[in-house]
Design an enzyme around this catalytic site. Structure first.
Site, short mmCIF file in Angstrom:
data_model
loop_
_atom_site.label_atom_id
_atom_site.label_comp_id
_atom_site.label_asym_id
_atom_site.label_seq_id
_atom_site.Cartn_x
_atom_site.Cartn_y
_atom_site.Cartn_z
N LYS A 85 47.39 -25.13 -20.25
CA LYS A 85 46.78 -23.81 -20.04
C LYS A 85 45.69 -24.02 -19.01
O LYS A 85 44.68 -24.65 -19.28
CB LYS A 85 46.20 -23.27 -21.35
N TYR A 128 44.25 -27.94 -22.42
CA TYR A 128 43.57 -26.67 -22.14
C TYR A 128 42.46 -26.95 -21.13
O TYR A 128 41.42 -27.50 -21.47
CB TYR A 128 43.03 -26.12 -23.46
N SER A 142 42.93 -22.61 -17.10
CA SER A 142 41.96 -21.52 -16.98
C SER A 142 40.90 -21.91 -15.96
O SER A 142 39.72 -22.11 -16.28
CB SER A 142 41.33 -21.21 -18.34
N VAL A 169 48.31 -17.32 -20.39
CA VAL A 169 47.59 -17.18 -21.66
C VAL A 169 46.29 -16.46 -21.35
O VAL A 169 45.54 -16.91 -20.48
CB VAL A 169 47.28 -18.56 -22.28
#
Length: 306
Positions: A173, A143, A175, A215
């Site tokens: 993920k 993440y 981000s 996500v």
């Protein structure tokens, strides 16, 4: 076929954690919440106990209880439940990873620790590897969220050789706003892995780079519209895809002027969904009522179909 054989793709809702009026976790809402995502938003996978779920404000015991409930209620309804197990403490992360394995989670995700920060990709990989060792056969996702963690290590550097260290590595993920770094990640990972983008307001920019899905928190209440964006992109209808992305950008740009954070975002979900998810936990402050009213009005002006 096990979850390890299924590639995570399309929309994954980063769920909010429901609280009671007294500020305790509220398990009774999770079943209806899952039904809402499935039936109203067309979302088939969830990412629980993450940033949107206020994980760092929850105890290890609370995170275990929530993960159990999410996994139990999602069984037969959701394709995949990814449980975020990242903590500031390696031991807590390992405990949560082992627990996620025991309850049958479809995957685990780990964010970089953000107090004592790893300063190199090797240090971060070592931390991730130690967490994964507590659940060695569970699909593992890194993440990447540098703006929040303050760990400014390129995701591509973290992925270098990661499958040797973590054989269960299944994707990331991402981000972050660095699309060059994201593109390098997509071109590097193996075909069975998923590159999932996590900046909702610029998802469309990540799709040509090869994002397999996304996500995000806004997919809790915008999943229906973002599914249309994905379909339009797949059909080559960039005009329609841009139209939807621009609406999302207009909403979030407006929200950021009001101080868009987990508290404001959670209140918007309360209003749009009709679910009672409660207030955020301190230090996140509740959304002021006037901000809530203005934001809901803006939402309906953009997304309520006549």
């Amino acid at each position: 076929m096990t979850s390890a054989d299924i590639k995570l793709k399309r929309l994954v809702a980063a769920t909010f954690t429901p609280f009671t009026a007294e500020g305790e976790i509220n398990l009774s809402v999770i079943g209806p919440y899952i039904d809402y995502l499935k039936e109203k938003q067309g979302v088939d996978s969830i990412f629980v106990n993450g940033t949107t779920g206020e994980s760092m404000s929850l105890s290890v015991a609370e995170r275990k209880t929530l993960a159990e409930e999410w996994c139990q209620k999602a069984k037969g309804k959701m394709d995949q439940v990814i449980v975020h197990v990242g903590c500031l403490s390696l031991k807590d992360s390992q405990e949560l990873a082992h627990h996620a394995k025991q309850i049958g989670a479809d995957g685990i995700a780990v964010i970089a620790p953000s107090f004592f920060k790893p300063t190199t990709s090797d240090a971060l990989k070592k931390f991730l590897g130690e967490v994964s060792s507590a659940a060695p056969n569970v699909p593992f996702y890194y993440y990447h969220m540098p703006a929040t963690t303050g760990v400014n290590v390129l995701a591509r550097d973290v992925l270098e050789g990661i499958e040797e260290l973590i054989p269960s590595f299944s994707g990331l993920k991402f981000s972050g706003s660095d699309l060059m770094d994201f593109g390098l990640c997509v071109s590097y990972i193996q075909s069975h892995c998923s590159a999932l983008y996590g900046i909702d307001e610029q998802l469309l920019a990540a799709l040509p780079f090869g994002a397999h899905g996304a996500v995000g928190s806004t997919y809790n209440y915008l999943g229906y519209h973002v599914n249309k964006l994905l379909t339009a992109f797949e059909k080559g209808d960039l005009f329609e895809a841009r139209k939807i992305q621009f609406k999302i950008q207009e909403l979030l740009s407006y929200a950021k002027k009001l101080g868009f954070d987990v508290g404001v975002n959670k209140q918007l979900m309360n209003e749009v969904s009709g679910l009672c998810l409660g207030l955020p936990r301190l230090p996140v402050m509740p959304c002021p009522q006037d901000h809530s009213l203005r934001l809901v009005k803006k939402f309906h002006s953009l997304f309520t179909e006549s």
